[in-house]
Design a protein around this motif. Structure first.
Motif, PDB file in Angstrom:
ATOM      1  N   GLU A 191      -6.157  35.633 -45.839  1.00 52.87           N
ATOM      2  CA  GLU A 191      -6.045  35.021 -44.521  1.00 52.87           C
ATOM      3  C   GLU A 191      -7.223  35.677 -43.662  1.00 52.87           C
ATOM      4  N   ASP A 194     -10.191  32.848 -44.400  1.00 47.41           N
ATOM      5  CA  ASP A 194      -9.731  31.798 -43.859  1.00 47.41           C
ATOM      6  C   ASP A 194     -10.078  31.907 -42.363  1.00 47.41           C
ATOM      7  N   ARG A 195      -9.780  32.948 -41.918  1.00 49.51           N
ATOM      8  CA  ARG A 195      -9.938  33.158 -40.367  1.00 49.51           C
ATOM      9  C   ARG A 195     -11.531  33.173 -40.161  1.00 49.51           C
TER      10      ARG A 195
END
Length: 506
Positions: A191, A194-195
């Motif tokens: 996550e 991806d951020r």
């Protein structure tokens, strides 16, 4: 059949929730901290509202009068502008209008909602640390310089000297912000990658470097990984210890024979490995400063009364002290020229009056419901949790003449300080368990306490009680309870089964 239009008049009843009524309902279910935030917002928005900073308890004879009132256990109604203590006895049998009046409040020059208990003068904590309260600027600076460094600050200081590149430093800062108070990474690395729009391998590389920071074991993604990092730092991570860490559930169940087989060691080596494991710190981040936890501030005080009953006082520190500035309203009203200005001023006055009325209603309702709960649970305050009676919202609602939803809102996030401790008002609402002798039902909380007492007494008696045996003992005491209910209550108390308790004794 022909279609046509016609006019008809119909009369019916309906409930319209006005914005003022919505505000009153909202205020009723707020905690004291949330209520203070709402009041601050209203003070900023409404120019006719102001905080009453006067001393709530007078000096000299007034203070003596308050002390005498406390000793005599007198009961007074809450009135706008009245600064006497709100009190109620648990054996009150007066009608609802005696405690919770329906009269419209009269707006006075210094109109306030205030109820002072005998805890001393009110302290306006909203001013603390803002330059106008009890802390001046020098004390704030000294406190900031001498306070304990937080975990985030400690990790950031180490990241600044870790020779990270600019992209790696940005990733490290995001990872540090994702660390919880115990020192664990609670956000998936995928996550974060991806951020930030970067490769997962780069995030893992930065995390590996950050896991070398102090304290050892910091920024691990799980408890086994945290223990592994500490063992590696001690040079004690071998295949046997790795097998032990991978099977912590066996250790939790005290299944030592299975652990010896998995780790391939004898009893003596396993004991040393367990001792080594116990010396590790599963919460490496807990040693560093964090935001101070909010202390529960009770909304109601319950004290023994001189007449043998109970005295219920509202906590003045949780009651906002606001008033309508009538002088300012009169001054501004004379200078209002346009209709829009007059309308705005009238709206502010109406909203201020309604807010004060809502605060008054909230205080009266909390006091009224608390008095009824104390009356219903009088045996608990005298004898303890074993005498807690079954109680539901409907019983209290019928007794005080309110709806069940109102009782639910009043008892949410409201706390009462009693001689037996501080409890949320919802604590006193417990389900009932039938008795096998036809007498009154038993409270679920009282039954849970009996189960805990029985299990706590196992060490003295030397007998490990199974759930079936606990059912037999409770039925002998008049409690008709099923075995699955005993198991559910035991698990809710975080008490292991009888098999696991036997292993712990060995």
């Amino acid at each position: 059949m022909a279609l046509g239009q016609r006019l008809e008049l119909k009369q019916g009843q309906g409930l319209v929730i006005t914005p003022q009524l919505q505000q009153a309902i909202k205020l009723l279910q707020l905690s004291n901290l949330e209520l203070e935030a709402v009041i601050e917002t209203e003070l900023e928005r409404n120019p006719l509202l102001q905080r009453d900073d006067s001393d709530p308890v007078g000096e000299g004879n007034d203070a003596d009068a308050h002390a005498q009132a406390a000793d005599s256990g007198e009961s007074r109604e809450l009135e706008l502008g009245d600064r006497d203590t709100i009190a109620a006895n648990s054996d009150l049998d007066a009608s609802a209008s005696d405690v919770y009046g329906d009269d419209e409040p009269v707006v006075r020059e210094r109109e306030s909602v205030v109820s002072d208990s005998n805890e001393g003068p009110m302290v306006d904590w909203s001013k603390a640390g803002k330059g106008g309260g009890s802390f001046d600027g020098d004390e704030d600076m000294e406190r900031a310089l001498t306070r304990e460094k937080t975990l985030t600050e400690h990790l950031t200081d180490q990241a600044l000297i870790a020779h990270f590149s600019a992209p790696e430093m940005a990733i490290a800062q995001i990872l540090i912000d994702a660390v919880d108070e115990a020192g664990y990474m609670r956000v998936p690395l995928a996550e974060i990658a991806d951020r930030l729009g970067c490769e997962l391998a780069l995030v893992e590389k930065v995390l590996t470097a950050c896991q070398g920071f102090e304290p050892t074991g910091i920024m691990a993604t799980s408890v086994p990984e945290c223990l592994k990092l500490q063992l590696i730092e001690r040079n004690r991570f071998d295949p046997a210890m790795a097998a032990l860490i991978d099977n912590l559930e066996l250790l939790a169940r005290r299944d030592l024979s299975a652990l010896r087989k998995v780790c391939g060691v004898d009893e003596e080596d396993l004991s040393e490995m367990i001792a080594e494991l116990k010396s590790l710190n599963p919460r490496p981040g807990a040693a560093y400063g964090a935001e101070p936890s909010q202390t529960v501030v009770p909304d109601v005080f319950v004290r023994p009364d001189a007449n043998g009953g109970w005295r219920i006082d509202l906590n003045s520190d949780t009651l906002p002290r606001v008033l309508v500035d009538q002088k300012y309203h009169a001054k501004v009203a004379t200078s209002a020229r346009s209709e829009s200005e007059k309308s705005y001023l009238n709206d502010c006055l109406s909203q201020a009056n309604w807010l004060i009325k809502s605060l008054d209603q909230r205080a009266r309702t909390i006091l009224k419901v608390s008095a009824e709960i104390v009356r219903q649970q009088d045996a608990f305050f005298v004898y303890g949790v074993e005498y807690l009676r079954p109680l539901n919202l409907k019983t209290v609602a019928d007794a005080v003449g309110m709806h069940e939803s109102t009782i639910s809102r009043v008892t949410s996030n409201k706390y009462v300080a009693t001689p037996r401790g501080v409890f949320e008002l919802k604590f006193f609402f417990t389900s009932s368990i039938a008795s096998n002798d036809g007498t009154s039902a038993h409270s679920a909380e009282a039954v849970r306490h009996k189960i805990k007492t029985l299990i706590d007494g196992e060490k003295a008696s030397g007998e490990i009680l199974s759930d079936d045996r606990i059912v037999e003992i409770l039925k002998e005491a008049g409690v008709d309870i099923a075995r699955r209910t005993v198991a559910k209550y035991r698990e809710a108390l975080r008490i292991p089964s009888s098999v696991e308790r036997k292993r712990q004794i060995r």
